[in-house]
Design an enzyme around this catalytic site. Structure first.
Site, PDB file in Angstrom:
ATOM      1  N   GLY A   8      29.897  38.074  40.503  1.00 45.98           N
ATOM      2  CA  GLY A   8      30.082  38.819  41.747  1.00 45.98           C
ATOM      3  C   GLY A   8      28.833  38.853  42.598  1.00 45.98           C
ATOM      4  N   GLY A  11      29.121  39.539  46.403  1.00 47.89           N
ATOM      5  CA  GLY A  11      29.653  40.812  46.874  1.00 47.89           C
ATOM      6  C   GLY A  11      28.555  41.755  47.334  1.00 47.89           C
ATOM      7  CG  ASP A  13      27.687  47.053  44.121  1.00 48.31           C
ATOM      8  OD1 ASP A  13      27.540  47.461  45.296  1.00 48.31           O
ATOM      9  OD2 ASP A  13      28.237  47.735  43.242  1.00 48.31           O
ATOM     10  CD  GLN A  88      41.808  43.020  43.758  1.00 46.34           C
ATOM     11  OE1 GLN A  88      41.186  43.184  44.830  1.00 46.34           O
ATOM     12  NE2 GLN A  88      42.539  43.993  43.236  1.00 46.34           N
ATOM     13  CE1 TYR A 100      42.896  36.025  40.743  1.00 46.33           C
ATOM     14  CE2 TYR A 100      42.343  38.088  41.858  1.00 46.33           C
ATOM     15  CZ  TYR A 100      42.016  36.781  41.505  1.00 46.33           C
ATOM     16  OH  TYR A 100      40.819  36.244  41.899  1.00 46.33           O
ATOM     17  CB  SER A 130      35.307  51.865  38.911  1.00 49.22           C
ATOM     18  OG  SER A 130      35.859  52.549  40.015  1.00 49.22           O
ATOM     19  CD  GLU A 132      39.617  54.720  42.734  1.00 43.64           C
ATOM     20  OE1 GLU A 132      40.741  54.978  42.284  1.00 43.64           O
ATOM     21  OE2 GLU A 132      39.218  55.132  43.830  1.00 43.64           O
ATOM     22  CE1 TYR A 153      38.188  47.568  40.689  1.00 43.05           C
ATOM     23  CE2 TYR A 153      38.358  49.960  40.842  1.00 43.05           C
ATOM     24  CZ  TYR A 153      37.588  48.815  40.780  1.00 43.05           C
ATOM     25  OH  TYR A 153      36.221  48.904  40.796  1.00 43.05           O
TER      26      TYR A 153
END
Length: 347
Positions: A8, A11, A13, A88, A100, A130, A132, A153
């Protein structure tokens, strides 16, 4: 010279982390996806030509679904540290492509940890977990709070969290989880709500946009500044023992508060431009996230410098500049005062 491998890296971060590690004199290796269009804009400022002698940044085409490529990179590079940031990462989109999301956000962690385990090397692993994952868990949320994920996610991130912990306990790997709450910057993707708002303000001021469509304005999040958060990723891997840490500000603000603060800073009345579109609502919502950062304060010395109000101004100023407008300037002033020794490239 230490070597680090970042998934990543293109991205938000990943690009900040690459710059931070380069400032620490690391040799940085990053995984990027092959695309027919350029997808490396966030790392253009640190890009090094492959023919350049003594280069310290190396990029590899690959995909987190490809076990062989992941194994090859770790085997050949032999990094001391691996930062797994690739995913993702759009929560709302994860409802549209759950399979995915599970493959890339969840199973990729197994692929990387298996490669590390089989390498036989003492490689430190950072898992980008995360907030989340907490979902509907009662706030504030700490390292001891049970997870209650509310999206594909978040479910995939919970899988990765426990995978890292399992490899730590079962195989003795140095695998740490950084449970980061929302962190934003001018490099945040344009479809994420904070950047969507600040970018729209600049477009409205330049006459290119008339309206902005948003979803749930009541959701509350703990928002911080991304460059600070990537620094703490590094500190987590410098600890004597692997562990799990919650990183945030300890404060929460609604999407509506972010929107109002950003429009007010831009000198606009948000009620003239903001419209609600149900398509941006999630099937299952996360109402309130607030980080309990006592452990991180005690063991890492974590204390964020950039406040919620500071973050809004920094992002609006950056998007105004990107639109060719003169920024208001308070955001730039905040950075000079609170983070004078900046290691990242100017946005």
């Amino acid at each position: 010279m230490k070597k680090a491998f970042i998934t990543g890296i293109t991205g938000q971060d990943g690009s900040y982390l690459a710059e931070f590690l380069l400032s620490k004199k690391y040799e940085v290796h990053g995984l990027i996806r092959r695309s027919s269009t350029f997808n490396t804009s966030r790392i253009e400022s640190i890009y090094q030509d492959p023919h350049q002698p003594k280069k310290k940044l190396f990029l590899y085409y690959g995909d987190l679904s490809d076990s062989e490529q992941v194994h090859n990179i770790i085997y050949n590079v032999k990094p001391e540290e691996v930062y797994h940031l690739g995913a993702q990462s759009h929560v709302r989109v994860s409802f549209d492509i759950p399979e995915y999301t599970g493959n890339i956000t969840g199973l990729s962690t197994v692929r990387i940890l298996e490669a590390i385990k089989r390498s036989g090397k003492n490689i430190k692993f950072y898992q980008a977990s995360s907030s989340e994952m907490f979902g509907q868990a009662k706030p504030p949320q700490s390292e001891e709070t049970p997870f209650y994920p509310r999206s594909p996610y978040a479910v995939a991130k919970v899988f990765s969290y426990w995978t890292a912990k399992n490899y730590r306990q079962g195989y003795g790997l140095f695998a740490s989880n950084g449970i980061l709450f929302n962190h934003e910057s001018p490099r945040r993707g344009e479809t994420f709500v904070t950047r969507k708002i600040t970018r729209a303000i600049a477009s409205i001021l330049s006459g290119k946009q008339k309206d902005i469509y948003l979803g749930n304005l009541d959701a509350k999040r703990d928002w911080g500044y991304a460059p600070e958060y990537v620094e703490v990723m590094w500190h987590i891997l410098q600890q004597k023992n692997p562990d799990d840490f919650v990183i945030g500000t300890g404060q929460t603000h609604s999407v509506e508060e972010f929107m109002q603060a950003a429009f007010s800073y831009g000198g606009l009345n948000w009620e003239k431009y903001v419209k609600i579109d149900k398509r941006y609502f999630r099937p299952t919502e996360v109402d309130v996230l607030i980080a309990d950062i006592e452990k991180s304060k005690r063991l890492l010395g974590w204390q964020p410098k950039i406040s919620f109000g500071d973050l809004v101004k920094i992002m609006v100023d950056a998007d105004m500049r990107a639109e060719g407008l003169k920024p208001i300037g308070e955001g730039d002033k905040i950075l000079k005062e609170k983070m004078p020794h900046r290691w990242w490239m100017e946005d």
